[in-house]
Design a protein around this motif. Structure first.
Motif, PDB file in Angstrom:
ATOM      1  N   HIS A  93       0.743  -1.297   0.087  1.00  0.00           N
ATOM      2  CA  HIS A  93       0.179   0.046   0.001  1.00  0.00           C
ATOM      3  C   HIS A  93       0.807   1.361   0.102  1.00  0.00           C
ATOM      4  CE1 HIS A  93      -3.140   2.755   1.095  1.00  0.00           C
ATOM      5  NE2 HIS A  93      -2.430   3.231   2.088  1.00  0.00           N
ATOM      6  N   HIS A  94       1.684   1.365   0.797  1.00  0.00           N
ATOM      7  CA  HIS A  94       2.864   2.433   0.892  1.00  0.00           C
ATOM      8  C   HIS A  94       3.470   2.584  -0.272  1.00  0.00           C
ATOM      9  CE1 HIS A  94       1.898   3.938   4.761  1.00  0.00           C
ATOM     10  NE2 HIS A  94       2.274   2.557   5.491  1.00  0.00           N
ATOM     11  N   LEU A  95       3.846   1.509  -0.997  1.00  0.00           N
ATOM     12  CA  LEU A  95       4.612   1.694  -2.207  1.00  0.00           C
ATOM     13  C   LEU A  95       3.928   2.283  -3.381  1.00  0.00           C
ATOM     14  CD1 LEU A  95       7.008  -1.669  -2.342  1.00  0.00           C
ATOM     15  CD2 LEU A  95       7.961   0.994  -2.440  1.00  0.00           C
ATOM     16  N   ARG A  96       2.784   1.812  -3.242  1.00  0.00           N
ATOM     17  CA  ARG A  96       1.854   2.387  -4.291  1.00  0.00           C
ATOM     18  C   ARG A  96       1.807   3.947  -4.172  1.00  0.00           C
ATOM     19  NH1 ARG A  96      -1.590  -2.100  -3.393  1.00  0.00           N
ATOM     20  NH2 ARG A  96      -2.978  -0.780  -2.272  1.00  0.00           N
ATOM     21  N   GLY A  97       1.883   4.380  -2.949  1.00  0.00           N
ATOM     22  CA  GLY A  97       1.604   5.905  -2.692  1.00  0.00           C
ATOM     23  C   GLY A  97       2.912   6.574  -3.219  1.00  0.00           C
ATOM     24  N   VAL A  98       4.065   5.939  -2.837  1.00  0.00           N
ATOM     25  CA  VAL A  98       5.116   6.433  -3.402  1.00  0.00           C
ATOM     26  C   VAL A  98       5.523   6.352  -4.909  1.00  0.00           C
ATOM     27  CG1 VAL A  98       7.730   5.742  -3.374  1.00  0.00           C
ATOM     28  CG2 VAL A  98       6.655   5.433  -1.284  1.00  0.00           C
ATOM     29  N   PHE A  99       4.990   5.402  -5.585  1.00  0.00           N
ATOM     30  CA  PHE A  99       4.879   5.419  -7.075  1.00  0.00           C
ATOM     31  C   PHE A  99       4.352   6.918  -7.472  1.00  0.00           C
ATOM     32  CE2 PHE A  99       5.499   0.714  -7.114  1.00  0.00           C
ATOM     33  CZ  PHE A  99       6.730   0.778  -6.703  1.00  0.00           C
ATOM     34  N   ALA A 100       3.092   7.046  -6.862  1.00  0.00           N
ATOM     35  CA  ALA A 100       2.216   7.878  -7.282  1.00  0.00           C
ATOM     36  C   ALA A 100       2.776   9.335  -7.106  1.00  0.00           C
ATOM     37  CB  ALA A 100       0.730   7.749  -6.680  1.00  0.00           C
ATOM     38  N   ARG A 101       3.259   9.520  -5.947  1.00  0.00           N
ATOM     39  CA  ARG A 101       3.938  10.814  -5.726  1.00  0.00           C
ATOM     40  C   ARG A 101       5.102  11.109  -6.463  1.00  0.00           C
ATOM     41  NH1 ARG A 101       0.768  14.064  -2.309  1.00  0.00           N
ATOM     42  NH2 ARG A 101      -0.127  12.802  -0.777  1.00  0.00           N
ATOM     43  N   LEU A 102       5.944  10.363  -6.911  1.00  0.00           N
ATOM     44  CA  LEU A 102       7.259  10.297  -7.329  1.00  0.00           C
ATOM     45  C   LEU A 102       7.101  10.369  -9.054  1.00  0.00           C
ATOM     46  CD1 LEU A 102       9.765   8.269  -5.466  1.00  0.00           C
ATOM     47  CD2 LEU A 102       9.276  10.786  -4.998  1.00  0.00           C
ATOM     48  N   GLY A 103       5.791  10.073  -9.397  1.00  0.00           N
ATOM     49  CA  GLY A 103       5.515  10.065 -10.873  1.00  0.00           C
ATOM     50  C   GLY A 103       6.135   8.750 -11.549  1.00  0.00           C
ATOM     51  N   ILE A 104       6.346   7.597 -10.863  1.00  0.00           N
ATOM     52  CA  ILE A 104       6.771   6.617 -11.474  1.00  0.00           C
ATOM     53  C   ILE A 104       5.950   5.280 -11.665  1.00  0.00           C
ATOM     54  CG2 ILE A 104       9.218   7.522 -10.907  1.00  0.00           C
ATOM     55  CD1 ILE A 104       9.195   5.323  -8.660  1.00  0.00           C
ATOM     56  N   ARG A 105       6.148   4.441 -12.272  1.00  0.00           N
ATOM     57  CA  ARG A 105       5.279   3.056 -12.644  1.00  0.00           C
ATOM     58  C   ARG A 105       5.816   2.089 -11.934  1.00  0.00           C
ATOM     59  NH1 ARG A 105       1.426   4.040 -16.029  1.00  0.00           N
ATOM     60  NH2 ARG A 105       1.561   5.969 -17.430  1.00  0.00           N
TER      61      ARG A 105
END
Length: 865
Positions: free
Chosen positions: A838-850
């Motif tokens: 769950h946290h990693l998905r938030g990280v990807f969204a915040r950083l703009g990566i996939r």
């Protein structure tokens, strides 16, 4: 339930059952060449299951035994029956569909068995669900005497009255005589017990074979041989609880509480019941030294019920069912052992029973086991039928109404429907207002259970209704049978008339009518008024229902923050008033709201709590909402295949599908997930059905969502046209979240077709809407898409992006950048792998990566800034 097939091995020995075995022999005689029905009734421990086992083992052909269901969800009994008769799952499913058709269960069974000689043994019919019992009764009546078909051997508790079936025979098991009890005891013990031990056990067990078996099971060889003293008493509360405990557990809670009041008052004799209240019941006996359970005056029981705040409404039902006997204003237990078990299970201390006195009752003359012994147990008593005839219909109707309300609040919802329907019939002529309430509640119960036929049955029992109620019955009946043009005028009158009333019951009815019409704004307004009136009138028990209706109306109107606030309050009131079914619905609403916010952990928590109650209680509406919430969370997290698989049953028609009133509402979500998961054919089929439903005009948002579905299914410029139509049709619909989802889908489609400039407008608009709605997960998705277009926040080296992560997200991102798996990260930080994901998905969204593949380089660059 379980089913078993038996061969021709010799069956177990039965004692003192000559007449009963003769009846079984008449049923199973191969010379007759036709089917038949034999009902076997009896009390706890009297050997109903043993008789069925013996009949199945002795039958020369194929015999099937199907045990009592573990729950009473609609058609669970028929489903287990067909699974036992046809182990091949497709045949069982086909038979279940046939059973619900006009041909009925008889045709389904015939199709599975053909003309083979078969014995079907059904145990504990009183514990089967109402739908299956009704279908079985119809099948037995359709068979008729002398016709070919299976032989049915059916057992039920003594208080359950079997259906009237032409040509059927009923035998009632009784207690064993002294010779039969001694023979059973000799078969149980090798070597036989000492004669004094035999005399004592036979006397204490009072002819109940189950009690005798239970008492013997705990004795040592030395005690059986007479070399060691027997426990005192040999038959105590533990022995009786083993035999009677399951029977008591299936009684409604209010009935058990009232039986406790009767038992304590009868135990007191000439003492004040308060002197008995502190006892634990550990000394409860069944033999000559047993406590005396005397008769007790009805007025004393009612006074004790008031003193202990125990509902007295179940009393008439307990008398009608034969669990209590009423003679000359006095009450006593039909089966004294049952009274002793109730007394043994009474809470200690039962201080609330102070002041319960057996006023006017004669002194007890016999002990409990003396009451149980003798030949009177073999005579057919006229108690239950006579008691039923003696009771006024309005009393019986109110008793059924109380039962239905209890089940609607916290039991199997179709049990509530059955009781409320019966209450409406009994109250129709003498208490029309109460009958009207019962009809509406029966319809609500069936609606919660997702059973259209049961809804129509509730609506159809109001044949003499007039005015607004007639409009409601006719309008809702027309809507349920997809005659919406006929439904609209009637339901509109209900909204106008009842919506202007001050009675919260009528306001709830008007709000329901508004929802069926698709007027979610009016539904929310009327239900808010119902809540206000319930509060003003201090109707505490009605508050959870009013909050349940309002939360759902606000959810349908797209007012998610209001729906969450109402659902949280509804959850608190439901828990305080002991209404777990209402609490399950509120958890489902909160799960859906959390799926809007993108809070996957909250979705999982609330959905799990909702399903924990919804599944065993048959709450199809709450279960569908909870599953939908889980699927939306999965879709928002990119788990499209998983979301599509979860949504497939929700959009399917029929008994194995989703709730009939929610099925079409789920379709747009399913189409989005199915297209992304490569299941375009299924998505196209669902969208076609959704188009027909949209044309009915019962949902303001549906035209826009239909256009979005068509856009997702289209190719090239046709998709662009339908996205444009969807955005245009969203204007004025009043559901900004769905409009933002359409804009997100449109912007994503444009970006993937290398049109970043055109994509930034829809994506930016979607992002603003998601942020205003606190839909963080969806906002992150929109933000990521926007960055991918090179728009605001799109620079990969933005020095502020790393700072936007929480400390926990930064730690997880560092570990992931070093190559650690989710499970390894979870172990280091004492988290679950699911939380890490769950946290990693938030990280990807915040950083703009996939993906995590891009993390190592980005982490090094941001750490260096």
């Amino acid at each position: 339930m379980s089913g078993a097939t038996h061969g021709t091995a010799p069956g177990p020995r039965l004692y003192d059952r000559t007449a009963e075995l003769a009846a079984v022999a008449r049923l199973t005689d191969p010379a007759t060449g036709h089917g038949g029905v034999l009902f076997v009734t009896g009390g706890p421990g009297e050997g109903r299951s043993a008789l069925l086992a013996r009949a199945a083992d002795d039958f020369p052909g194929t015999a099937h035994r199907i045990a009592a269901p573990g729950h009473r969800t609609p058609w669970s009994g028929a489903r287990a029956l067909f699974a036992a008769l046809a182990p091949a799952a497709p045949d069982a499913r086909r038979a279940l569909r046939t059973a619900r058709s006009e041909d009925g269960l008889a045709t389904a069974v015939t199709g599975l068995l053909g003309d083979r000689p078969v014995l079907i043994c059904l145990d504990d019919l009183h514990l089967w669900d109402a739908h299956s019992r009704a279908a079985l009764a119809a099948a037995w009546r359709a068979g008729g005497p002398g016709r070919r078909g299976p032989r049915w051997l059916v057992s039920a508790a003594r208080h359950h009255r079997p259906p009237e079936v032409p040509g059927a025979e009923t035998v009632r098991l009784g207690r064993l005589g002294p010779d039969g009890a001694r023979a059973l005891l000799g078969a149980l013990c090798v070597p036989p017990p000492a004669p004094p031990v035999v005399r004592r056990l036979v006397e204490e067990a009072a002819g109940n074979p189950g009690v005798l078996v239970s008492a013997v099971r705990r004795l040592t060889p030395a005690q059986l041989a007479g070399g060691a003293p027997l426990p005192e008493p040999p038959v105590d509360g533990a022995v009786l609880a083993e035999v009677y405990g399951g029977f008591l557990a299936h009684l409604p809670a209010d009935s058990r509480r009232l039986l406790t009041v009767v038992a304590l008052a009868g135990r007191a004799g000439d003492e004040d019941a308060g002197a008995v209240a502190g006892r634990t019941g550990a000394d409860v006996r069944g033999g000559p030294g047993a406590p005396r359970l005397a008769g007790v005056a009805v007025d004393a029981v009612l006074g004790g019920a008031r003193a202990t705040r125990t509902p007295a409404e179940p009393l008439e039902g307990l008398v009608a069912d034969g669990l209590l006997c009423r003679t000359d204003g006095m009450l006593r237990f039909e089966d004294p052992f049952l009274g002793l078990v109730v007394l043994a299970s009474a809470p200690a201390p039962a201080s609330g029973c102070h002041g319960v006195r057996r006023a006017g009752a004669p002194r007890p003359a016999r002990t409990a086991s003396a009451l149980a012994r003798g030949e009177s147990h073999r005579a057919d008593r006229l108690g239950p039928p006579a008691a039923v005839r003696a009771l006024a219909p309005v009393v019986r109707g109110r008793s059924q109404l109380v039962r239905g309300l209890a089940a609607l609040a916290g039991g199997p919802v179709m049990d509530a429907h059955e009781a409320l329907l019966r209450a409406a019939e009994l109250l129709r002529d003498r208490a029309p207002d109460e009958a009207s309430d019962a009809r509406f509640l029966a319809m609500e119960a069936a609606w919660a259970g997702g059973d259209v036929d049961a809804c129509l049955a509730a609506l159809g029992c109001g044949g003499d209704a007039g005015g607004t109620e007639r409009d409601f019955l006719d309008g809702l009946g027309a809507a349920l049978t997809v005659r919406l043009d006929e439904a609209r005028p009637s339901l509109a009158r209900v909204v106008a008339r009842d919506g202007a009333e001050d009675d919260p019951r009528l306001l709830l009815r008007a709000g329901s009518a508004a929802l069926v019409l698709g007027d979610t704004a009016a539904a929310a307004r009327v239900h808010a008024r119902a809540l206000a009136r319930a509060r003003a009138e201090h109707r505490t028990a009605l508050l959870p229902r009013a909050l349940e209706h309002l939360a759902y109306a606000e959810l349908r109107a797209g007012r998610y923050s209001r729906a969450a606030r109402t659902a949280r309050e509804g959850l608190r009131t439901a828990e305080l008033t002991g209404q777990p079914n209402v609490a399950a619905h509120q958890h489902a609403v909160l799960a859906l709201v959390a799926s809007v916010a993108g809070d996957g952990l909250a979705v999982a928590e609330h959905a799990g709590l909702a399903l924990g109650t919804a599944r065993p209680h048959g709450l199809a509406q709450a279960a569908t909402l909870a599953e939908w919430a889980l699927a939306r969370a999965e879709l928002g997290s990119g788990l499209v295949a998983q979301a599509a698989a979860r949504l497939v049953p929700l959009v399917r028609a029929g008994p194995r599908g989703g709730h009939f009133a929610l099925r079409m509402l789920v379709v747009p979500c399913f189409v989005e997930a199915a297209v992304a998961a490569g299941r375009a054919a299924e998505a196209r089929s669902a969208a076609g059905e959704y188009a027909l439903w949209t044309a009915q005009g019962v949902d303001r948002t549906a035209p826009a969502l239909l256009a979005r579905c068509r856009a997702l299914l289209a190719q090239g410029e046709e998709a662009a046209y339908w996205f444009g139509e969807a955005v245009r049709r969203h204007d004025g619909c009043g559901n900004d979240f769905e409009r933002a989802r359409t804009l997100l889908a449109y912007g994503t489609w444009l970006r993937r077709r290398r049109r970043p400039g055109a994509a930034r407008g829809p994506l930016g608009d979607a992002l603003v809407t998601f942020e205003r709605a606190a839909a963080d997960g969806w906002a992150d998705h929109a933000r990521s898409e926007l960055r991918a277009t090179g728009g605001a926040g799109g620079g990969a080296a933005d020095p502020t992006a790393w700072g936007l992560l929480t400390p926990q997200q930064q730690r997880i991102a560092r570990f992931a950048a070093q190559g650690a798996t989710n499970r390894e990260i979870a172990g280091r930080l004492a988290l679950s792998p699911r939380t890490v994901d769950h946290h990693l998905r938030g990280v990807f969204a915040r950083l703009g990566i996939r993906s995590r593949v891009e993390l190592p380089g980005l982490a090094d660059r941001w750490e260096a800034l």
